[in-house]
Motif scaffolding. Sequence first.
Motif, mmCIF file in Angstrom:
data_model
loop_
_atom_site.group_PDB
_atom_site.id
_atom_site.type_symbol
_atom_site.label_atom_id
_atom_site.label_comp_id
_atom_site.label_asym_id
_atom_site.label_seq_id
_atom_site.Cartn_x
_atom_site.Cartn_y
_atom_site.Cartn_z
ATOM 1 N N PHE A 1 11.594 -40.761 17.055
ATOM 2 C CA PHE A 1 11.147 -39.378 16.874
ATOM 3 C C PHE A 1 12.196 -38.525 16.167
ATOM 4 C CE2 PHE A 1 12.732 -40.061 21.172
ATOM 5 C CZ PHE A 1 13.716 -39.089 21.315
ATOM 6 N N LEU A 2 13.422 -39.006 16.086
ATOM 7 C CA LEU A 2 14.478 -38.286 15.382
ATOM 8 C C LEU A 2 14.696 -38.814 13.968
ATOM 9 C CD1 LEU A 2 17.180 -37.938 18.189
ATOM 10 C CD2 LEU A 2 15.466 -36.266 17.481
ATOM 11 N N THR A 3 14.429 -40.094 13.741
ATOM 12 C CA THR A 3 14.716 -40.696 12.435
ATOM 13 C C THR A 3 13.499 -40.740 11.517
ATOM 14 O OG1 THR A 3 14.487 -42.810 13.593
ATOM 15 C CG2 THR A 3 16.709 -42.092 13.084
ATOM 16 N N GLU A 4 12.307 -40.875 12.074
ATOM 17 C CA GLU A 4 11.067 -40.877 11.282
ATOM 18 C C GLU A 4 10.103 -39.878 11.916
ATOM 19 O OE1 GLU A 4 9.786 -44.852 9.645
ATOM 20 O OE2 GLU A 4 11.263 -45.588 11.105
ATOM 21 N N THR A 5 10.528 -38.621 11.933
ATOM 22 C CA THR A 5 9.833 -37.595 12.703
ATOM 23 C C THR A 5 8.406 -37.368 12.225
ATOM 24 O OG1 THR A 5 11.956 -36.513 13.107
ATOM 25 C CG2 THR A 5 9.982 -35.235 13.560
ATOM 26 N N ALA A 6 8.194 -37.266 10.924
ATOM 27 C CA ALA A 6 6.851 -36.986 10.407
ATOM 28 C C ALA A 6 5.882 -38.104 10.783
ATOM 29 C CB ALA A 6 6.897 -36.805 8.893
ATOM 30 N N ARG A 7 6.297 -39.352 10.603
ATOM 31 C CA ARG A 7 5.429 -40.473 10.975
ATOM 32 C C ARG A 7 5.187 -40.485 12.476
ATOM 33 N NH1 ARG A 7 6.698 -47.017 10.503
ATOM 34 N NH2 ARG A 7 4.783 -47.662 11.604
ATOM 35 N N PHE A 8 6.226 -40.186 13.234
ATOM 36 C CA PHE A 8 6.101 -40.151 14.685
ATOM 37 C C PHE A 8 5.067 -39.118 15.125
ATOM 38 C CE2 PHE A 8 7.405 -37.697 18.415
ATOM 39 C CZ PHE A 8 7.263 -38.648 19.416
ATOM 40 N N VAL A 9 5.159 -37.907 14.590
ATOM 41 C CA VAL A 9 4.216 -36.848 14.958
ATOM 42 C C VAL A 9 2.796 -37.244 14.591
ATOM 43 C CG1 VAL A 9 3.512 -34.470 14.441
ATOM 44 C CG2 VAL A 9 5.923 -34.991 14.873
ATOM 45 N N ASP A 10 2.604 -37.801 13.393
ATOM 46 C CA ASP A 10 1.267 -38.223 12.969
ATOM 47 C C ASP A 10 0.715 -39.321 13.867
ATOM 48 O OD1 ASP A 10 1.219 -36.421 10.911
ATOM 49 O OD2 ASP A 10 1.828 -37.855 9.365
ATOM 50 N N THR A 11 1.583 -40.237 14.289
ATOM 51 C CA THR A 11 1.155 -41.347 15.138
ATOM 52 C C THR A 11 0.706 -40.844 16.512
ATOM 53 O OG1 THR A 11 2.671 -42.864 14.008
ATOM 54 C CG2 THR A 11 1.860 -43.541 16.165
ATOM 55 N N VAL A 12 1.489 -39.966 17.109
ATOM 56 C CA VAL A 12 1.142 -39.414 18.418
ATOM 57 C C VAL A 12 -0.127 -38.570 18.321
ATOM 58 C CG1 VAL A 12 1.890 -37.835 20.231
ATOM 59 C CG2 VAL A 12 3.501 -39.490 19.276
ATOM 60 N N ARG A 13 -0.216 -37.755 17.284
ATOM 61 C CA ARG A 13 -1.394 -36.910 17.083
ATOM 62 C C ARG A 13 -2.650 -37.776 16.922
ATOM 63 N NH1 ARG A 13 0.006 -34.202 12.348
ATOM 64 N NH2 ARG A 13 0.961 -32.522 13.540
ATOM 65 N N GLY A 14 -2.555 -38.841 16.129
ATOM 66 C CA GLY A 14 -3.707 -39.713 15.906
ATOM 67 C C GLY A 14 -4.146 -40.436 17.164
ATOM 68 N N PHE A 15 -3.182 -40.880 17.958
ATOM 69 C CA PHE A 15 -3.491 -41.565 19.215
ATOM 70 C C PHE A 15 -4.275 -40.655 20.152
ATOM 71 C CE2 PHE A 15 -1.942 -42.355 23.634
ATOM 72 C CZ PHE A 15 -2.564 -43.582 23.845
ATOM 73 N N ALA A 16 -3.818 -39.433 20.313
ATOM 74 C CA ALA A 16 -4.496 -38.492 21.205
ATOM 75 C C ALA A 16 -5.878 -38.138 20.683
ATOM 76 C CB ALA A 16 -3.649 -37.235 21.369
ATOM 77 N N ALA A 17 -5.988 -37.964 19.364
ATOM 78 C CA ALA A 17 -7.288 -37.603 18.779
ATOM 79 C C ALA A 17 -8.311 -38.710 18.988
ATOM 80 C CB ALA A 17 -7.115 -37.309 17.290
ATOM 81 N N GLU A 18 -7.888 -39.956 18.861
ATOM 82 C CA GLU A 18 -8.800 -41.080 19.067
ATOM 83 C C GLU A 18 -9.337 -41.102 20.499
ATOM 84 O OE1 GLU A 18 -6.672 -44.565 18.051
ATOM 85 O OE2 GLU A 18 -6.502 -44.056 15.914
ATOM 86 N N ILE A 19 -8.456 -40.824 21.446
ATOM 87 C CA ILE A 19 -8.870 -40.844 22.866
ATOM 88 C C ILE A 19 -9.832 -39.721 23.161
ATOM 89 C CG2 ILE A 19 -8.018 -40.515 25.219
ATOM 90 C CD1 ILE A 19 -5.472 -41.990 24.323
ATOM 91 N N GLU A 20 -9.591 -38.546 22.602
ATOM 92 C CA GLU A 20 -10.456 -37.411 22.859
ATOM 93 C C GLU A 20 -11.853 -37.609 22.280
ATOM 94 O OE1 GLU A 20 -8.532 -33.328 23.279
ATOM 95 O OE2 GLU A 20 -7.487 -34.215 21.568
ATOM 96 N N GLU A 21 -11.956 -38.460 21.250
ATOM 97 C CA GLU A 21 -13.252 -38.704 20.623
ATOM 98 C C GLU A 21 -14.082 -39.721 21.392
ATOM 99 O OE1 GLU A 21 -12.371 -39.899 16.701
ATOM 100 O OE2 GLU A 21 -11.734 -37.901 16.018
ATOM 101 N N ILE A 22 -13.451 -40.475 22.307
ATOM 102 C CA ILE A 22 -14.169 -41.487 23.081
ATOM 103 C C ILE A 22 -15.029 -40.802 24.135
ATOM 104 C CG2 ILE A 22 -13.928 -43.446 24.663
ATOM 105 C CD1 ILE A 22 -11.257 -44.050 23.299
ATOM 106 N N PRO A 23 -16.342 -41.022 24.154
ATOM 107 C CA PRO A 23 -17.190 -40.373 25.168
ATOM 108 C C PRO A 23 -16.879 -40.880 26.553
ATOM 109 C CG PRO A 23 -18.442 -42.024 23.931
ATOM 110 C CD PRO A 23 -17.118 -41.904 23.243
ATOM 111 N N GLU A 24 -16.927 -39.980 27.542
ATOM 112 C CA GLU A 24 -16.630 -40.374 28.914
ATOM 113 C C GLU A 24 -17.823 -41.114 29.516
ATOM 114 O OE1 GLU A 24 -15.447 -37.001 31.183
ATOM 115 O OE2 GLU A 24 -13.715 -36.561 29.911
#
Length: 340
Positions: free
Chosen positions: A317-340
Amino acid sequence: MTLLRLVPLVLMAALACGLLWKTLPARTSPVAGPDPIAELIAAEIGGMTQWLLIRGADRDAPILLWLHGGPGAAQMPAHGLTAALERDFVVVHWDQRGAGKSNPPSFDPATMTLERFLMDAREVTAILRERVGRQPLFVFGHSWGTMLGARLMARWPGEYAGYIGVSQQVDTLRGAALTRDWLQEVAPSDLARLDPQAFRDHDLYVRLMQEVEAQGGGMDVSLVSMMPRALAAPEYRLPDYWRWLDGANRGSGPMWDEYLVRDLIAEVPVMPVPMLLISGAQDWNTPVELVREWFAAVEAPQGKRMEVFDQSGHAPFLTETARFVDTVRGFAAEIEEIPE
């Protein structure tokens, strides 16, 4: 008076102003957004005062609880380095017991047990539910924080939407053996030739990690390079930096016997929530090979994913910050799109 003679006076005045500013009450700066939240709070957790920093552009966004490494290496003074996360999450930095603002002079290191940290994390979760809301809550662990976070998920999965483990801790002695083998190749020494069982001695283990750092297999970001951002953090006052250093230097010492017997592969064979693991290819503090082994073995009925950042060591998260943020953001977005 010549300009050259003015320079020392200007520097002294700037230093004096900086020191004066650092004696003022701690605060956190505002966050821009549609419904922002920016709070620095002290709470009674586990029988002592512990500190939480809560920041996000939208208080209804998913919560991201950051479990820092160490134990003792609080992330709060450097939270600005990953401020981009605040656009999509309510990011919570918690100075755990014995770390940073939660490391008072009266602190008893004997209270540093995994069980006590787990109970503290449960209390933090309850505070966030009351203070922020019932939206999805993701747990993010780094290094020691993954030792805590993975077990938190396994015990109380109903509380959390997903788990993000960065530089996942798996098995201390097996990791030390892999690290020693790497050192034998890149920097042969008496330390690199020791039997892995020798690293049951905490002092020797600390020396091993120091050598790893010296050979480029650690953080990849020096403490000195992070100091300007940390010193500028309005959440920390002068005494907090001494507390931070004290907690970071204490490290895992009080918990060392517990570290030696913990085996994630045996203890967490099932990850009951969606899981994302992020490792740096150059990380020999928590070797990627061992992380891959747990990732392959763990059952994850809600899904699992692992990404290796080629340009990173122990802190992607300190050395490849932009990729890290995009990866975390994408992971959370995928989960939120999954119907309960």
